[in-house]
Design a protein around this motif. Structure first.
Motif, mmCIF file in Angstrom:
data_model
loop_
_atom_site.group_PDB
_atom_site.id
_atom_site.type_symbol
_atom_site.label_atom_id
_atom_site.label_comp_id
_atom_site.label_asym_id
_atom_site.label_seq_id
_atom_site.Cartn_x
_atom_site.Cartn_y
_atom_site.Cartn_z
ATOM 1 N N MET A 1 0.849 -1.045 -0.016
ATOM 2 C CA MET A 1 0.015 -0.014 0.058
ATOM 3 C C MET A 1 0.837 1.254 0.021
ATOM 4 S SD MET A 1 -3.339 1.072 0.259
ATOM 5 C CE MET A 1 -4.247 0.034 1.342
ATOM 6 N N GLY A 2 0.547 2.296 -0.813
ATOM 7 C CA GLY A 2 1.380 3.395 -0.852
ATOM 8 C C GLY A 2 0.857 4.615 -0.155
ATOM 9 N N VAL A 3 1.030 5.702 -0.527
ATOM 10 C CA VAL A 3 0.535 7.102 -0.023
ATOM 11 C C VAL A 3 -0.123 7.742 -1.207
ATOM 12 C CG1 VAL A 3 1.018 9.221 1.047
ATOM 13 C CG2 VAL A 3 2.327 7.275 1.708
ATOM 14 N N THR A 4 -1.385 8.421 -0.914
ATOM 15 C CA THR A 4 -1.977 9.245 -1.909
ATOM 16 C C THR A 4 -1.966 10.599 -1.381
ATOM 17 O OG1 THR A 4 -3.500 7.208 -2.463
ATOM 18 C CG2 THR A 4 -4.264 9.461 -3.019
ATOM 19 N N GLY A 32 10.322 12.215 -18.164
ATOM 20 C CA GLY A 32 10.303 10.832 -18.761
ATOM 21 C C GLY A 32 9.026 9.975 -18.229
ATOM 22 N N ALA A 33 8.112 10.692 -17.647
ATOM 23 C CA ALA A 33 7.161 10.111 -17.263
ATOM 24 C C ALA A 33 6.392 9.398 -18.583
ATOM 25 C CB ALA A 33 5.969 10.861 -16.617
ATOM 26 N N GLU A 34 5.944 7.981 -18.341
ATOM 27 C CA GLU A 34 5.307 7.263 -19.169
ATOM 28 C C GLU A 34 3.747 7.139 -19.118
ATOM 29 O OE1 GLU A 34 6.657 3.535 -19.652
ATOM 30 O OE2 GLU A 34 8.963 3.912 -19.262
ATOM 31 N N LYS A 35 2.994 7.618 -20.385
ATOM 32 C CA LYS A 35 1.557 7.600 -20.338
ATOM 33 C C LYS A 35 1.178 6.007 -20.088
ATOM 34 C CE LYS A 35 -1.891 9.719 -22.639
ATOM 35 N NZ LYS A 35 -2.373 10.804 -24.022
ATOM 36 N N GLN A 36 0.264 5.964 -19.179
ATOM 37 C CA GLN A 36 -0.357 4.294 -19.035
ATOM 38 C C GLN A 36 -1.566 4.207 -19.185
ATOM 39 O OE1 GLN A 36 1.513 2.946 -15.326
ATOM 40 N NE2 GLN A 36 2.919 2.292 -16.611
ATOM 41 N N GLY A 37 -2.326 5.181 -19.869
ATOM 42 C CA GLY A 37 -3.735 5.183 -20.038
ATOM 43 C C GLY A 37 -4.732 6.054 -19.246
ATOM 44 N N THR A 38 -5.842 5.672 -19.125
ATOM 45 C CA THR A 38 -6.733 6.730 -18.257
ATOM 46 C C THR A 38 -7.194 5.977 -16.962
ATOM 47 O OG1 THR A 38 -8.598 5.809 -19.596
ATOM 48 C CG2 THR A 38 -7.518 7.649 -20.430
ATOM 49 N N PHE A 39 -8.032 6.766 -16.339
ATOM 50 C CA PHE A 39 -8.677 6.346 -14.856
ATOM 51 C C PHE A 39 -9.927 7.212 -14.931
ATOM 52 C CE2 PHE A 39 -6.532 10.020 -13.830
ATOM 53 C CZ PHE A 39 -7.500 10.719 -12.609
ATOM 54 N N CYS A 40 -10.909 6.633 -13.990
ATOM 55 C CA CYS A 40 -12.165 7.016 -13.531
ATOM 56 C C CYS A 40 -12.362 6.758 -12.168
ATOM 57 C CB CYS A 40 -13.110 6.570 -14.559
ATOM 58 S SG CYS A 40 -14.948 7.349 -14.182
ATOM 59 N N VAL A 41 -12.580 8.018 -11.427
ATOM 60 C CA VAL A 41 -13.209 7.501 -9.947
ATOM 61 C C VAL A 41 -14.469 8.255 -9.962
ATOM 62 C CG1 VAL A 41 -12.664 8.245 -7.679
ATOM 63 C CG2 VAL A 41 -10.694 7.479 -9.181
ATOM 64 N N THR A 115 -5.743 11.072 -17.163
ATOM 65 C CA THR A 115 -4.748 10.324 -17.776
ATOM 66 C C THR A 115 -3.768 10.047 -16.592
ATOM 67 O OG1 THR A 115 -4.761 11.887 -19.756
ATOM 68 C CG2 THR A 115 -2.720 10.386 -19.299
ATOM 69 N N ARG A 116 -3.298 8.866 -16.731
ATOM 70 C CA ARG A 116 -2.491 8.123 -15.717
ATOM 71 C C ARG A 116 -0.760 8.086 -16.202
ATOM 72 N NH1 ARG A 116 -1.163 2.439 -14.285
ATOM 73 N NH2 ARG A 116 -1.148 2.480 -11.979
ATOM 74 N N TYR A 117 0.034 8.446 -15.488
ATOM 75 C CA TYR A 117 1.303 8.707 -15.756
ATOM 76 C C TYR A 117 2.327 7.718 -14.841
ATOM 77 C CZ TYR A 117 0.442 12.208 -19.376
ATOM 78 O OH TYR A 117 0.095 12.932 -20.216
ATOM 79 N N GLN A 118 3.207 7.093 -15.152
ATOM 80 C CA GLN A 118 4.166 6.574 -14.149
ATOM 81 C C GLN A 118 5.589 7.061 -14.632
ATOM 82 O OE1 GLN A 118 4.366 2.501 -13.746
ATOM 83 N NE2 GLN A 118 5.879 2.375 -12.247
ATOM 84 N N TYR A 119 6.291 7.624 -13.316
ATOM 85 C CA TYR A 119 7.335 8.411 -13.131
ATOM 86 C C TYR A 119 8.147 7.751 -12.124
ATOM 87 C CZ TYR A 119 11.091 11.659 -12.729
ATOM 88 O OH TYR A 119 12.382 12.258 -12.710
ATOM 89 N N CYS A 120 9.192 6.876 -12.502
ATOM 90 C CA CYS A 120 9.927 6.131 -11.298
ATOM 91 C C CYS A 120 8.940 5.215 -10.802
ATOM 92 C CB CYS A 120 10.902 7.003 -10.398
ATOM 93 S SG CYS A 120 11.921 7.907 -11.702
ATOM 94 N N ASP A 121 8.905 5.447 -9.334
ATOM 95 C CA ASP A 121 7.895 4.627 -8.627
ATOM 96 C C ASP A 121 6.656 5.465 -8.252
ATOM 97 O OD1 ASP A 121 9.708 2.795 -8.166
ATOM 98 O OD2 ASP A 121 10.541 3.530 -6.223
ATOM 99 N N PHE A 122 6.448 6.553 -8.950
ATOM 100 C CA PHE A 122 5.254 7.410 -8.677
ATOM 101 C C PHE A 122 4.091 7.116 -9.615
ATOM 102 C CE2 PHE A 122 8.737 9.255 -6.524
ATOM 103 C CZ PHE A 122 8.104 9.593 -5.200
#
Length: 134
Positions: A1-4, A32-41, A115-122
């Motif tokens: 579990m991470g921190v939000t 250098g963040a990679e686009k990983q798709g979309t999200f919905c809440v 849009t969801r991005y991943q940057y290193c561990d974030f």
């Protein structure tokens, strides 16, 4: 579990909200963040039914029922000043049956997409501020 962490970005002077979002996403991509798709809440607010309140003047409690596209088989219920419940998506059907205890607050459903991005561990999720569904 991470921190939000939820952060609100100010709209750049002379820019629209959409232009500010585009600027932020360009900066993420330049890092250098990679686009990983979309999200919905989405989130719907319920309050305790007046019939369940013991004495007059007693404040009702709120409950927030949320769905997150990252957990498509789960539903999250957060009680005001209380526990968090994780249930199957069928929890919404149960809420209809519990209308004698919890009632949906008027104009209480909100939804955000982005849009969801991943940057290193974030994981960074970028979205515009959305108005509640009416």
């Amino acid at each position: 579990m991470g921190v939000t962490c939820v952060s609100q970005m100010p709209v750049a002077e002379g820019k629209s909200v959409q232009q500010t979002v585009e600027l932020l996403t360009r900066k993420l991509e330049m890092l250098g963040a990679e686009k990983q798709g979309t999200f919905c809440v989405d989130c719907e607010t319920y309050h305790t039914a007046s019939s369940t309140l013991g004495s007059q003047g007693q404040a009702g409690k709120l409950m927030y029922v949320m769905h997150n596209s990252e957990y498509p088989l789960s539903c999250f219920a957060l009680f005001e000043n209380g526990p968090c419940l994780i249930a199957d998506t069928n929890f919404d059907v149960l809420m209809v049956k519990l209308k004698g205890f919890f009632q949906s607050a008027k104009a209480s459903k909100i939804e955000t997409r982005g849009t969801r991005y991943q940057y290193c561990d974030f994981l960074v999720k970028v979205t515009e501020k959305r108005k509640p569904n009416q």
